[in-house]
Design a protein around this motif. Structure first.
Motif, PDB file in Angstrom:
ATOM      1  N   SER A 117       0.851  -1.190   0.000  1.00 26.53           N
ATOM      2  CA  SER A 117       0.000   0.000   0.000  1.00 26.53           C
ATOM      3  C   SER A 117       0.880   1.231   0.000  1.00 26.53           C
ATOM      4  CB  SER A 117      -0.922   0.020   1.227  1.00 26.53           C
ATOM      5  OG  SER A 117      -0.152   0.096   2.418  1.00 26.53           O
ATOM      6  N   SER A 118       0.257   2.394  -0.079  1.00 26.65           N
ATOM      7  CA  SER A 118       1.012   3.647  -0.002  1.00 26.65           C
ATOM      8  C   SER A 118       0.093   4.761   0.486  1.00 26.65           C
ATOM      9  CB  SER A 118       1.625   4.012  -1.356  1.00 26.65           C
ATOM     10  OG  SER A 118       0.633   4.092  -2.353  1.00 26.65           O
ATOM     11  N   VAL A 119       0.722   5.795   1.032  1.00 26.65           N
ATOM     12  CA  VAL A 119      -0.023   6.943   1.557  1.00 26.65           C
ATOM     13  C   VAL A 119       0.648   8.210   1.048  1.00 26.65           C
ATOM     14  CG1 VAL A 119      -0.728   8.199   3.617  1.00 26.65           C
ATOM     15  CG2 VAL A 119      -0.690   5.695   3.640  1.00 26.65           C
ATOM     16  N   ASP A 120      -0.132   9.116   0.502  1.00 24.51           N
ATOM     17  CA  ASP A 120       0.392  10.401   0.044  1.00 24.51           C
ATOM     18  C   ASP A 120       0.340  11.406   1.181  1.00 24.51           C
ATOM     19  OD1 ASP A 120       0.947   9.611  -2.535  1.00 24.51           O
ATOM     20  OD2 ASP A 120      -1.033  10.139  -3.284  1.00 24.51           O
ATOM     21  N   ARG A 121       1.495  11.890   1.611  1.00 26.44           N
ATOM     22  CA  ARG A 121       1.543  12.964   2.599  1.00 26.44           C
ATOM     23  C   ARG A 121       1.292  14.308   1.928  1.00 26.44           C
ATOM     24  NH1 ARG A 121       4.768  11.949   7.227  1.00 26.44           N
ATOM     25  NH2 ARG A 121       5.739  13.985   6.953  1.00 26.44           N
ATOM     26  N   SER A 122       1.690  14.416   0.670  1.00 26.87           N
ATOM     27  CA  SER A 122       1.463  15.606  -0.154  1.00 26.87           C
ATOM     28  C   SER A 122       1.654  15.156  -1.598  1.00 26.87           C
ATOM     29  CB  SER A 122       2.464  16.721   0.208  1.00 26.87           C
ATOM     30  OG  SER A 122       3.729  16.461  -0.370  1.00 26.87           O
ATOM     31  N   PRO A 123       1.437  16.040  -2.586  1.00 27.22           N
ATOM     32  CA  PRO A 123       1.642  15.632  -3.977  1.00 27.22           C
ATOM     33  C   PRO A 123       3.078  15.213  -4.293  1.00 27.22           C
ATOM     34  CG  PRO A 123       0.268  17.589  -3.882  1.00 27.22           C
ATOM     35  CD  PRO A 123       0.793  17.375  -2.493  1.00 27.22           C
ATOM     36  N   THR A 124       4.031  15.592  -3.432  1.00 29.89           N
ATOM     37  CA  THR A 124       5.433  15.244  -3.705  1.00 29.89           C
ATOM     38  C   THR A 124       6.077  14.460  -2.547  1.00 29.89           C
ATOM     39  OG1 THR A 124       6.167  17.396  -2.837  1.00 29.89           O
ATOM     40  CG2 THR A 124       5.792  17.227  -5.222  1.00 29.89           C
ATOM     41  N   SER A 126       5.409  10.772  -0.374  1.00 29.82           N
ATOM     42  CA  SER A 126       4.614   9.569  -0.158  1.00 29.82           C
ATOM     43  C   SER A 126       5.378   8.553   0.680  1.00 29.82           C
ATOM     44  CB  SER A 126       4.242   8.916  -1.500  1.00 29.82           C
ATOM     45  OG  SER A 126       3.546   9.805  -2.332  1.00 29.82           O
ATOM     46  N   ILE A 127       4.629   7.685   1.344  1.00 25.79           N
ATOM     47  CA  ILE A 127       5.208   6.549   2.045  1.00 25.79           C
ATOM     48  C   ILE A 127       4.680   5.282   1.393  1.00 25.79           C
ATOM     49  CG2 ILE A 127       5.281   5.252   4.210  1.00 25.79           C
ATOM     50  CD1 ILE A 127       5.217   7.942   5.676  1.00 25.79           C
ATOM     51  N   VAL A 128       5.600   4.439   0.938  1.00 31.09           N
ATOM     52  CA  VAL A 128       5.231   3.185   0.275  1.00 31.09           C
ATOM     53  C   VAL A 128       5.531   2.028   1.226  1.00 31.09           C
ATOM     54  CG1 VAL A 128       5.623   1.683  -1.711  1.00 31.09           C
ATOM     55  CG2 VAL A 128       5.707   4.169  -2.001  1.00 31.09           C
ATOM     56  N   VAL A 146       9.236   8.503  -0.016  1.00 33.41           N
ATOM     57  CA  VAL A 146       9.653   8.953  -1.348  1.00 33.41           C
ATOM     58  C   VAL A 146       9.217  10.402  -1.555  1.00 33.41           C
ATOM     59  CG1 VAL A 146       9.485   8.519  -3.833  1.00 33.41           C
ATOM     60  CG2 VAL A 146       9.390   6.603  -2.223  1.00 33.41           C
ATOM     61  N   GLN A 147      10.135  11.225  -2.023  1.00 30.97           N
ATOM     62  CA  GLN A 147       9.812  12.618  -2.326  1.00 30.97           C
ATOM     63  C   GLN A 147      10.184  12.934  -3.772  1.00 30.97           C
ATOM     64  OE1 GLN A 147      11.732  15.052   0.683  1.00 30.97           O
ATOM     65  NE2 GLN A 147      10.053  14.760   2.118  1.00 30.97           N
ATOM     66  N   GLY A 148       9.534  13.962  -4.307  1.00 31.45           N
ATOM     67  CA  GLY A 148       9.819  14.390  -5.669  1.00 31.45           C
ATOM     68  C   GLY A 148       8.635  14.144  -6.579  1.00 31.45           C
ATOM     69  N   LYS A 149       8.823  14.443  -7.862  1.00 27.92           N
ATOM     70  CA  LYS A 149       7.805  14.226  -8.868  1.00 27.92           C
ATOM     71  C   LYS A 149       8.254  13.119  -9.805  1.00 27.92           C
ATOM     72  CE  LYS A 149       6.271  19.065  -8.783  1.00 27.92           C
ATOM     73  NZ  LYS A 149       6.057  20.296  -9.574  1.00 27.92           N
ATOM     74  N   GLU A 150       7.314  12.642 -10.620  1.00 34.79           N
ATOM     75  CA  GLU A 150       7.630  11.546 -11.532  1.00 34.79           C
ATOM     76  C   GLU A 150       8.838  11.907 -12.396  1.00 34.79           C
ATOM     77  OE1 GLU A 150       5.375   8.485 -14.585  1.00 34.79           O
ATOM     78  OE2 GLU A 150       4.510  10.464 -14.197  1.00 34.79           O
ATOM     79  N   GLY A 151       9.796  11.005 -12.444  1.00 36.56           N
ATOM     80  CA  GLY A 151      11.028  11.256 -13.184  1.00 36.56           C
ATOM     81  C   GLY A 151      12.144  11.752 -12.298  1.00 36.56           C
ATOM     82  N   SER A 152      11.800  12.184 -11.079  1.00 38.82           N
ATOM     83  CA  SER A 152      12.832  12.675 -10.161  1.00 38.82           C
ATOM     84  C   SER A 152      12.577  12.188  -8.732  1.00 38.82           C
ATOM     85  CB  SER A 152      12.886  14.206 -10.185  1.00 38.82           C
ATOM     86  OG  SER A 152      11.657  14.763  -9.736  1.00 38.82           O
ATOM     87  N   TYR A 153      11.916  11.036  -8.595  1.00 43.61           N
ATOM     88  CA  TYR A 153      11.676  10.478  -7.276  1.00 43.61           C
ATOM     89  C   TYR A 153      12.988  10.046  -6.620  1.00 43.61           C
ATOM     90  CZ  TYR A 153       6.700   9.879  -8.517  1.00 43.61           C
ATOM     91  OH  TYR A 153       5.399  10.091  -8.879  1.00 43.61           O
ATOM     92  N   GLN A 154      13.045  10.191  -5.300  1.00 44.19           N
ATOM     93  CA  GLN A 154      14.140   9.622  -4.526  1.00 44.19           C
ATOM     94  C   GLN A 154      13.651   9.305  -3.123  1.00 44.19           C
ATOM     95  OE1 GLN A 154      17.510  12.464  -5.194  1.00 44.19           O
ATOM     96  NE2 GLN A 154      18.608  10.610  -5.766  1.00 44.19           N
TER      97      GLN A 154
END
Length: 208
Positions: A117-124, A126-128, A146-154
């Motif tokens: 599962s995963s939870v979005d803390r904000s649009p950028t 998330s906790i997976v 995980v922070q960042g946007k698609e293509g730049s997640y880390q």
């Protein structure tokens, strides 16, 4: 008017529920792919210990934002260190963080990483939530922030199971490092020496 309000609220709720799902799918796929690749290096019998460490570190350098983690774990002192102190600290912290990740995840050797599962803390942000299915049949919980946007997640933190409790490594390190700095007048040299000592101890600990 009441019908209009109810319709507006319903539409808002649907939108609120729909938006995180897209973000979750992307961050989940990111963790699934990269965690599996990183962990596969720990299961590869063809690699020597040195090759395994080098390959694992290369994956984790891309998978995690170590500079962001290094700033987080020293809090206010990230702004107080001189540039030279910050550079030396970040180098020491990188060596330590990679050794920690390898030592901790090595104990979780398994056959597969499964996203639960995963939870979005904000649009950028998330906790997976994942489990690593081990060969002995046990499932080990691991969470990835995980922070960042698609293509730049880390990944900026990892939570691992310790005696039945999930411990966030970055938060645990922050408590230790800031306490040390507070007790030593913010001395970067004292912290770096401590980090180097912990890294050496980790690398000397036998692993499978």
């Amino acid at each position: 008017m009441k019908n209009l309000i109810r319709s507006t609220l319903a539409a808002t709720l649907v939108a609120a529920l729909a938006l995180p799902a897209f973000a979750d799918a992307r961050t989940e796929a990111y963790v699934q792919k990269n965690a599996s690749e990183a962990l596969s290096t720990l299961n590869n019998p063809k690699l020597t210990a040195a090759e395994r460490t080098a390959t694992f570190n290369a994956y984790m350098d891309k998978f995690t934002d170590i500079d962001a983690v290094s700033n987080f774990v020293i809090g206010k002192y990230a702004r107080r260190f001189t540039q030279d102190e910050l550079t030396r600290y970040r180098k020491a912290f990188r060596n330590y963080a990679l050794a920690v990740y390898e030592a901790q995840l090595d104990a979780y050797r398994g056959e597969a990483v499964v996203v639960k599962s995963s939870v979005d803390r904000s649009p950028t942000d998330s906790i997976v939530n994942t489990v690593i299915k081990r060969k002995d049949g046990k499932e080990m919980d691991v969470r990835w922030r995980v922070q960042g946007k698609e293509g730049s997640y880390q990944v900026v933190d990892v939570a691992l199971n310790s005696d039945g409790n999930l411990i966030w490594l970055g938060i645990e390190q922050r408590a230790q490092f800031i306490a040390l700095l507070d007790d030593n007048n913010g001395s970067a040299d004292k912290l770096i020496a401590k980090i180097d000592s912990m890294t050496k101890k980790l690398k000397q600990t036998p692993r499978g």
